[in-house]
Motif scaffolding. Structure first.
Motif, PDB file in Angstrom:
ATOM      1  N   ALA A   1      44.432  40.211  -1.871  1.00 35.35           N
ATOM      2  CA  ALA A   1      44.052  40.120  -3.283  1.00 35.35           C
ATOM      3  C   ALA A   1      43.086  41.238  -3.673  1.00 35.35           C
ATOM      4  CB  ALA A   1      43.421  38.753  -3.561  1.00 35.35           C
ATOM      5  N   HIS A   2      42.095  41.437  -2.835  1.00 36.58           N
ATOM      6  CA  HIS A   2      41.105  42.475  -3.100  1.00 36.58           C
ATOM      7  C   HIS A   2      41.783  43.849  -3.139  1.00 36.58           C
ATOM      8  CE1 HIS A   2      36.843  44.194  -1.994  1.00 36.58           C
ATOM      9  NE2 HIS A   2      37.334  44.698  -3.112  1.00 36.58           N
ATOM     10  N   THR A   3      42.689  44.066  -2.174  1.00 36.78           N
ATOM     11  CA  THR A   3      43.376  45.356  -2.101  1.00 36.78           C
ATOM     12  C   THR A   3      44.226  45.576  -3.348  1.00 36.78           C
ATOM     13  OG1 THR A   3      43.409  45.143   0.301  1.00 36.78           O
ATOM     14  CG2 THR A   3      44.887  46.772  -0.656  1.00 36.78           C
ATOM     15  N   GLU A   4      44.946  44.529  -3.760  1.00 40.57           N
ATOM     16  CA  GLU A   4      45.789  44.673  -4.958  1.00 40.57           C
ATOM     17  C   GLU A   4      44.937  44.964  -6.188  1.00 40.57           C
ATOM     18  OE1 GLU A   4      48.371  41.278  -5.160  1.00 40.57           O
ATOM     19  OE2 GLU A   4      49.675  42.081  -3.578  1.00 40.57           O
ATOM     20  N   ALA A   5      43.791  44.311  -6.275  1.00 37.80           N
ATOM     21  CA  ALA A   5      42.910  44.526  -7.422  1.00 37.80           C
ATOM     22  C   ALA A   5      42.428  45.975  -7.479  1.00 37.80           C
ATOM     23  CB  ALA A   5      41.711  43.573  -7.340  1.00 37.80           C
ATOM     24  N   ILE A   6      42.066  46.522  -6.326  1.00 42.78           N
ATOM     25  CA  ILE A   6      41.612  47.921  -6.284  1.00 42.78           C
ATOM     26  C   ILE A   6      42.756  48.845  -6.704  1.00 42.78           C
ATOM     27  CG2 ILE A   6      40.864  49.793  -4.755  1.00 42.78           C
ATOM     28  CD1 ILE A   6      38.591  47.990  -5.084  1.00 42.78           C
ATOM     29  N   PHE A   7      43.942  48.578  -6.177  1.00 43.18           N
ATOM     30  CA  PHE A   7      45.079  49.439  -6.508  1.00 43.18           C
ATOM     31  C   PHE A   7      45.385  49.399  -8.010  1.00 43.18           C
ATOM     32  CE2 PHE A   7      45.996  50.130  -2.055  1.00 43.18           C
ATOM     33  CZ  PHE A   7      46.635  51.354  -2.067  1.00 43.18           C
ATOM     34  N   GLU A   8      45.240  48.227  -8.616  1.00 46.56           N
ATOM     35  CA  GLU A   8      45.575  48.116 -10.037  1.00 46.56           C
ATOM     36  C   GLU A   8      44.710  49.004 -10.916  1.00 46.56           C
ATOM     37  OE1 GLU A   8      45.993  44.044 -11.577  1.00 46.56           O
ATOM     38  OE2 GLU A   8      47.577  43.891 -10.039  1.00 46.56           O
TER      39      GLU A   8
END
Lengths: 790, 158
Positions: free
Chosen positions: A168-175
């Protein structure tokens, strides 16, 4: 010899050399026993086919043939299948189907190796060919043929899904990232190809009921335990002897069907049976390495600050999941892929699939998939530098972890023990003359020089020394290692260890550890390994774990002996133990250094007539089992300079600069030799090595005619440097190093070639960068080299 | 079966051999000269290199019957009275071996190289050893050892 022997750590010439340079090593095929017979394996010509019948009558009738063993014979003994190191099963001799080309179908035992090979030609096997899965990317398709119909209810080719990190954290950063770059890359299937192939000599003694197996195994104790579990023989009636090994490189960790066949052959015939595979058999059927299809993504700020990495991996494991790694880690330690950089978050997903190829995956100095992890992150860093128009060295320097961040917990949960990365990269750049190289490159490009110049970097962090038994086991066997030290009455010592050298120089360096701790000459210490009747239990040598685990055990057991010696010395000197102090080789009375006893005097007294203190039984020896608190994390900065001919695609490695930091160096000469060998691996993988398959599953790299290894001509004179950042948790501050160069160097070579190709706008090309593949990339016609599809 | 006579490391042998028997198997299995190993099946690796009448050959690619009447030197025949051949000493001094499996063939090939070029430079050594694969050393220390061995052979042999 002119050089003097150090008392402990330092450059010391090898004890092993004296026998090897005179042809007096003893490798498994050198062992000859009275009445010994020879075995040979009939192998499948098909990648996937049903076995309708096997007719062995003509082979059995051949004079000199003593037995022909088939899958059916083994099924009667409950041995047609054996467990793998990944809790799957593997066919010893095929009963139902063959699942890869080169798979074992029958085993002939004969009076000599020539007759055994003759007999193979006389065995008739009736096959019904089946469609096969060769491209891992099609393995999970609805219509894909099911390879493992032997597994109860198995309806697809899926082995496992595994993930690590914070999704989740990784996806948020990528977004919300300013810059996002994605890159597909294949780490192709290669093979460790030790110069000595695999083999075994089995001798079952019907009178004593004892089985002795000579075998070049990297993990003799684990083999003994597995044989006991598989064959039902009691473990104390099994002796595994791992003699001198002609290189292992991870290819000699697991148990191969040939070993089991040799054992059954000996039980059936009552004679010793030797089986030695050919090179082609070695390449076709023993543990391959890599075969990771990776999609990596990196998120960063516009000014080059890396924030997150995510990766999806499709792992081709072949027909049986035989991958060697700790039980809880089906993708090994791949999740160290955040590398040497200060990255906020990361996530990976790995899916393993079956294909109609030989089993393996973890081998060839990979440290449990860290080769793949380092290649991924170091390629991604270059891809990002390419997109940002930034110098790859500057990008790395900007993102490297700083010395004050250690111990550092990575986004996927690894606790790096120590490091000083910027210093190490700076040293490599200084040795290379980095700025001058870039200036030369710019000048050559400006002058329109046809010959392209490329400079490639790789900065890696390894994780070696598996491992804490709480987290790490192989088939339930904890990854702690034993050591026993015995000091003879005259002060000469024997160290028995569970690790198993395959050329790494343990007989020399482990003697140096004891010498350092006990203050005697390494020449007075014999190191015994490889005989399960003589050495303490442990899991062997792979994953660069000898120094971190067994090396720690050797230091700790010597300290135990030193403590015992202190008690004896106190009795000899008639003072309290607390009044004694240790100087190398001697206990003496504090404040009265003349009053003391050397370790040799103490050893004699321990076996002699001195009245010993309460609780001291006599003799001078100790045992220990070392359970490491953490792995060790060596690191390094590599720079490769290549020249590429765009008309032929030929790559010449002009220079290779390697700065390694493995903490304390027990023997710098041996460390350097380890690095040299690993760098040659890197050039081999990056530029020439490949096990390709055609669409029928034919193995296209199954001999040294096609599977190319670097010769002296392709390798440059390596330029090595070192920094020393000790491991704080290791008794002597030493980290593992053997696999570092194999792990770190392929990315440097590939990055260099792609740096050379930058004027053509090529961001990525897959290994191996052979002349034809480089030429095709320049032409804008890249290919799937692994499938031989043009 | 054909009967051959062959001298190996200074000792004469008379053997009956099958015509298809490879020289390397005659040495290893029949005569017990296991110092010369086998690393491949396609004549690429050079681990089995021996001197046949003074010239290096890959003994996996010579039939034993072809060696009839010849003089073979293996790595086991290089040291005399316990004194190592200069090339053996150089391999030890320069750490030019690890697992030791390529070493016998490498040392023999190096001696043959020095026979044709007594003072080879690095490039000549690398080209000259192209027929010998090593998986452990990355070759760098082998090149140094051969240069050193060549110099010492020049000094120490007539």
């Amino acid at each position: 010899m002119t050089t003097s022997t150090p008392m402990g750590f330092g450059r010391m010439h090898r004890k092993e050399d004296a026998r090897f340079i005179r042809g007096r090593g003893q490798y498994v095929d050198d062992v000859q026993l009275p009445g010994m017979l020879h075995g040979a394996i009939l192998r499948s010509p098909h990648a996937h086919a049903r076995i309708l019948s096997v007719d062995t009558s003509a082979a059995e009738a051949l004079p000199g043939v003593k037995a022909v063993i088939t899958g059916e014979t083994l099924a009667g003994l409950g041995l047609a299948w054996m467990p793998t190191l990944s809790k799957d099963v593997q066919a010893v001799l095929a009963t139902d189907k063959v699942r890869f080309q080169g798979q074992e179908v029958a085993f002939v035992v004969a009076e000599d190796r020539y007759i055994a090979r003759d007999a193979l030609e006389l065995i008739e096997v009736d096959y019904e060919p089946l469609p096969s899965v060769i491209d891992a990317r099609t393995a999970l398709a609805e219509a894909a043929p099911v390879i493992r119909d032997d597994l109860d209810g198995k309806k697809d080719n899926h082995i496992f899904d595994w993930e690590a990190g914070d999704r989740a954290h990784t996806e948020a950063i990528f977004e919300r990232a300013e810059v996002r770059v994605s890159q597909d890359m294949l780490y192709p299937r290669v093979h460790p190809a030790p110069l000595e192939t695999c083999g075994a000599l089995a001798d079952f003694d019907k009178v004593t009921g004892k089985l002795t197996v000579w075998c070049p195994t990297q993990a003799p104790h684990a083999h003994r335990t597995l044989y006991a579990m598989v064959a039902g023989l009691p473990e104390h009636k099994i002796r595994v002897i791992s003699p001198d090994i002609g290189g292992g490189f991870g290819g000699k960790v697991g148990i191969y069907p040939g070993y089991v066949c040799a054992i059954v052959g000996s039980i059936v015939t009552g004679k010793p049976v030797k089986w030695m595979e050919d090179r082609s058999e070695n390449l076709m059927s023993t543990a391959f390495a890599r075969d990771y299809h990776m999609t990596g993504e990196i998120a960063a700020t516009q000014d080059g600050r890396v924030q997150a990495i995510r990766v999806k991996v499709l792992a081709d494991h072949g027909a049986f999941n035989g991958t060697a790694q700790p039980t809880k880690f089906p993708a090994g330690f791949f999740h160290v892929f955040s590398g040497s950089y200060d990255i906020e978050t990361a996530h990976c997903e790995v899916t393993g699939v079956y294909s109609n190829k030989a089993p393996g995956g973890v081998a060839y100095a990979c440290s449990f998939r860290i080769t793949e992890a380092v290649y991924l992150v170091e390629r991604l860093m270059d891809v990002l530098a390419y997109e940002l128009g930034m110098d790859p060295a500057e990008l790395r320097m900007k993102n490297l972890l700083r010395a004050d961040q250690f111990p550092y917990t990575s986004p996927t949960g690894w606790e790096y023990d120590s490091g000083d990365y910027p210093r190490t990269l700076a040293l490599a750049m200084e040795m290379a003359g980095y700025d001058k190289l870039r200036a030369e490159q710019a000048e050559r490009r400006a002058n329109g020089d046809r010959r392209l110049m490329g400079i490639g970097l790789s900065f890696f962090t390894e994780a070696v020394g598996a491992g804490p038994r709480k987290h790490m086991d192989i088939l339930g066997l904890g990854m702690a290692d034993g050591a026993e030290l015995r000091v003879h009455p005259t002060g000469k010592a024997v160290l028995r260890v569970s690790c198993q050298s395959q050329g790494q120089g343990h007989e020399t360096t482990f003697a140096q550890i004891v010498a350092e701790e006990l203050g005697i000459s390494p020449d007075d210490v014999d190191v015994v390994h490889g005989d399960t009747d003589q050495t303490p239990f442990g899991l062997g040598t792979y994953g660069s774990r000898s120094t971190p685990v067994s090396g720690a055990a050797a230091a700790m057991v010597t300290r135990k002996v030193r403590d015992r010696a202190k008690l004896v010395a106190s009795a000899m000197l008639e003072v309290a133990p607390d009044d004694l102090e240790w100087t190398k080789g001697r206990w003496s009375v504090k404040g009265d250094p003349k009053h003391g006893a050397t370790i040799q005097e103490i050893a004699l007294a321990s076996h002699g007539a001195v009245e010993l203190p309460e609780g001291v039984e006599g003799h001078l020896d100790a045992t220990c089992v070392y359970n490491p608190p953490n792995l060790t994390y060596p690191f390094g900065a590599y720079i490769c300079v290549v020249d590429v001919d765009p008309d032929t695609g030929q790559v010449d490695v002009r220079r290779f600069i390697a700065v390694d930091d493995c903490g304390v160096r027990i023997n710098p000469m041996i460390v350097e030799g380890q690095i040299h060998g690993g760098l040659a691996d890197g050039i081999g993988m990056a530029l020439m090595q490949l096990m390709a398959f055609d669409e029928d599953g034919n193995h296209l790299g199954a001999s040294f005619m096609d599977y190319l290894l670097p010769t002296a001509v392709e390798c440059p004179s390596w330029e090595l440097g070192e920094t020393v950042t000790p491991s704080p948790h290791h008794p002597i501050g030493a980290k593992g190093v053997g696999e570092s160069a194999t792990v770190g160097s392929p990315a440097a070579v590939v990055n260099a070639v792609l740096d050379a190709l930058k004027p053509y706008g090529i961001r990525h090309a897959d290994m191996p960068l052979t002349p034809s593949n480089v030429w095709r990339a320049i032409q804008g016609r890249p290919i799937r080299t692994d499938l031989a599809i043009t | 079966m054909p009967r051959i006579t062959v001298t190996v490391d200074g000792v004469g042998y008379e053997e009956e051999v099958e015509p298809r028997l490879l020289l390397v198997h005659l040495l290893r299995d029949t005569l017990g000269k296991t110092g010369t190993p086998i690393g491949c099946d396609t004549t690429n690796c050079g681990a089995c290199t021996v001197l046949m009448d003074g010239k290096s050959v890959k003994s996996c690619s010579v039939l034993a019957v072809q060696a009839d009447g010849s003089e073979i030197t293996t790595v086991e025949g290089l040291s005399a009275n316990g004194v190592w051949h200069p090339m053996q000493r150089a391999f030890h001094e320069e750490h030019a071996l690890q697992c030791g499996f390529c070493t016998p063939g490498m040392i023999i090939a190096a001696i043959d190289l020095v026979r044709t070029d007594p003072d080879p430079d690095d490039a000549t050594i690398r080209e000259g050893l192209e027929g010998n694969l090593c998986r452990c050393t990355g070759y760098c220390n082998i090149v140094r050892a051969v240069r050193r061995g060549a110099q010492e052979m020049g000094v120490n042999t007539p």
